[in-house]
Motif scaffolding. Structure first.
Motif, PDB file in Angstrom:
ATOM      1  N   GLY A  13       0.773  -1.239   0.000  1.00 19.15           N
ATOM      2  CA  GLY A  13       0.000   0.000   0.000  1.00 19.15           C
ATOM      3  C   GLY A  13       0.797   1.277   0.000  1.00 19.15           C
ATOM      4  N   GLY A  14       2.118   1.199  -0.084  1.00 15.67           N
ATOM      5  CA  GLY A  14       2.925   2.406  -0.023  1.00 15.67           C
ATOM      6  C   GLY A  14       3.465   2.881  -1.352  1.00 15.67           C
ATOM      7  N   ARG A  15       3.238   2.101  -2.414  1.00  9.49           N
ATOM      8  CA  ARG A  15       3.831   2.444  -3.712  1.00  9.49           C
ATOM      9  C   ARG A  15       2.865   2.114  -4.837  1.00  9.49           C
ATOM     10  NH1 ARG A  15       9.411  -0.665  -4.140  1.00  9.49           N
ATOM     11  NH2 ARG A  15       9.591   0.698  -5.956  1.00  9.49           N
ATOM     12  N   GLY A  16       3.032   2.811  -5.980  1.00 10.36           N
ATOM     13  CA  GLY A  16       2.290   2.481  -7.185  1.00 10.36           C
ATOM     14  C   GLY A  16       0.793   2.492  -6.997  1.00 10.36           C
ATOM     15  N   ALA A  42       8.090   9.319   4.362  1.00  9.35           N
ATOM     16  CA  ALA A  42       7.845  10.223   5.484  1.00  9.35           C
ATOM     17  C   ALA A  42       6.392  10.681   5.541  1.00  9.35           C
ATOM     18  CB  ALA A  42       8.786  11.429   5.392  1.00  9.35           C
ATOM     19  N   GLU A  43       5.790  10.908   4.374  1.00 12.72           N
ATOM     20  CA  GLU A  43       4.408  11.400   4.358  1.00 12.72           C
ATOM     21  C   GLU A  43       3.447  10.379   4.955  1.00 12.72           C
ATOM     22  OE1 GLU A  43       0.975  12.929   1.199  1.00 12.72           O
ATOM     23  OE2 GLU A  43       2.981  12.438   0.496  1.00 12.72           O
ATOM     24  N   LEU A  44       3.546   9.138   4.528  1.00 13.88           N
ATOM     25  CA  LEU A  44       2.656   8.118   5.076  1.00 13.88           C
ATOM     26  C   LEU A  44       3.017   7.789   6.516  1.00 13.88           C
ATOM     27  CD1 LEU A  44       2.105   5.531   2.178  1.00 13.88           C
ATOM     28  CD2 LEU A  44       0.492   7.229   3.079  1.00 13.88           C
ATOM     29  N   GLU A  49      -3.242   7.993  10.909  1.00 10.31           N
ATOM     30  CA  GLU A  49      -4.223   6.984  10.505  1.00 10.31           C
ATOM     31  C   GLU A  49      -3.587   5.858   9.696  1.00 10.31           C
ATOM     32  OE1 GLU A  49      -7.297   7.215  11.735  1.00 10.31           O
ATOM     33  OE2 GLU A  49      -6.500   9.006  12.732  1.00 10.31           O
ATOM     34  N   VAL A  50      -2.265   5.914   9.537  1.00  6.20           N
ATOM     35  CA  VAL A  50      -1.543   4.894   8.769  1.00  6.20           C
ATOM     36  C   VAL A  50      -0.651   4.089   9.702  1.00  6.20           C
ATOM     37  CG1 VAL A  50       0.118   4.462   6.917  1.00  6.20           C
ATOM     38  CG2 VAL A  50      -1.585   6.280   6.657  1.00  6.20           C
ATOM     39  N   PHE A  51      -0.683   2.777   9.552  1.00 10.59           N
ATOM     40  CA  PHE A  51       0.131   1.862  10.343  1.00 10.59           C
ATOM     41  C   PHE A  51       0.942   0.996   9.377  1.00 10.59           C
ATOM     42  CE2 PHE A  51      -3.649   3.128  12.513  1.00 10.59           C
ATOM     43  CZ  PHE A  51      -3.254   3.364  13.817  1.00 10.59           C
TER      44      PHE A  51
END
Length: 252
Positions: A13-16, A42-44, A49-51
């Protein structure tokens, strides 16, 4: 917001495409657990609300590890988005069994057992949803994509089977079949052609909407299928391809 109070697990869930899915889920009010090998940017990482859970989906123990993190960090999962996957162009006459096994492990085995490991959490929370990110290559094929096409066709079949088996538990299961989605890799592929400008023009001509897709286009479809607005939709393969597979090719 449409997903307020929902806890979502997104693999890759962190890319593409996964990043577009995560962004749209957050905008809809969900809390998101990203499961992937790479650390979050860094943003995520700075979003409350992001783990994050580090996991290599090629490993057999990864699904249980992710499920434990979902319980510990979120208190349980309402939605699973099986997004992580990869593709390698390789003719079947040079494909090794190891190459085949690796692609099927990530693209198909991991979604199966992630669903199994999260099942008790979803049953407990109720009104849950599994969303598998398939591909139009689960419906058709490009050259030298035998393993990839097989993995995505299998994921589509799994989607229908889980919808049948889990409906009585209040768990829906659908898949999204993206077409051409813009990314660094797709841009590099076009730029590697003998005539990059001509390749882009030809690609656009395949799409009735006049453009290629973005990760957030896929994310918007995920939000809809995860929400109660899709409460009577299960066992379906939603094609998100700008009309590409609806358009019959012409020889001119």
């Amino acid at each position: 917001m449409i997903l307020t109070g929902k806890n979502v697990v997104v693999t890759g869930g962190g890319r593409g495409i996964g990043r577009g899915i995560t962004e749209k889920l957050l905008a809809a009010g969900a809390r998101v657990l990203v499961a992937q090998r790479q650390a979050l940017d860094a943003e995520l990482a700075g979003n409350p609300e992001v783990f994050f859970v580090a996991a290599d989906l090629a490993e057999r123990g990864a699904p249980r590890h992710i499920a434990e993190a979902a319980q510990d960090l979120l208190g349980g999962a309402d939605v699973l988005v099986n997004n992580a996957g990869f593709m390698v162009e390789q003719p079947i006459d040079v494909m090794s069994e190891e190459d085949w096994d690796h692609m099927l492990a990530v693209n198909l085995r991991a979604p199966v057992f992630l669903a199994r490991e999260l099942l008790w959490q979803m049953r407990q929370r109720g009104h849950a949803s599994i969303i598998n990110i398939g591909s139009i290559e689960g419906l058709g094929a490009n050259p030298m994509h035998a393993a990839y096409c097989a993995s995505k066709a299998g994921l589509h079949g799994l989607t229908r089977a889980l919808a049948v088996d889990l409906g009585s538990d209040g768990i829906r299961c659908n898949a999204i079949a993206p077409g051409w989605i813009d990314s660094d890799l797709s841009d590099a592929y076009l730029n590697a052609q003998d005539d990059p400008q001509g390749a882009r023009k030809g690609l656009l001509a395949l799409h009735p909407v006049g453009r290629t897709g973005t990760p957030r286009d896929v994310g918007a479809a995920v939000v809809f299928l995860a929400s109660d607005e899709a409460a009577f939709i299960t066992g379906q393969i939603l094609v998100v391809d700008g009309g590409r597979t609806a358009k019959l090719p012409l020889p001119f």
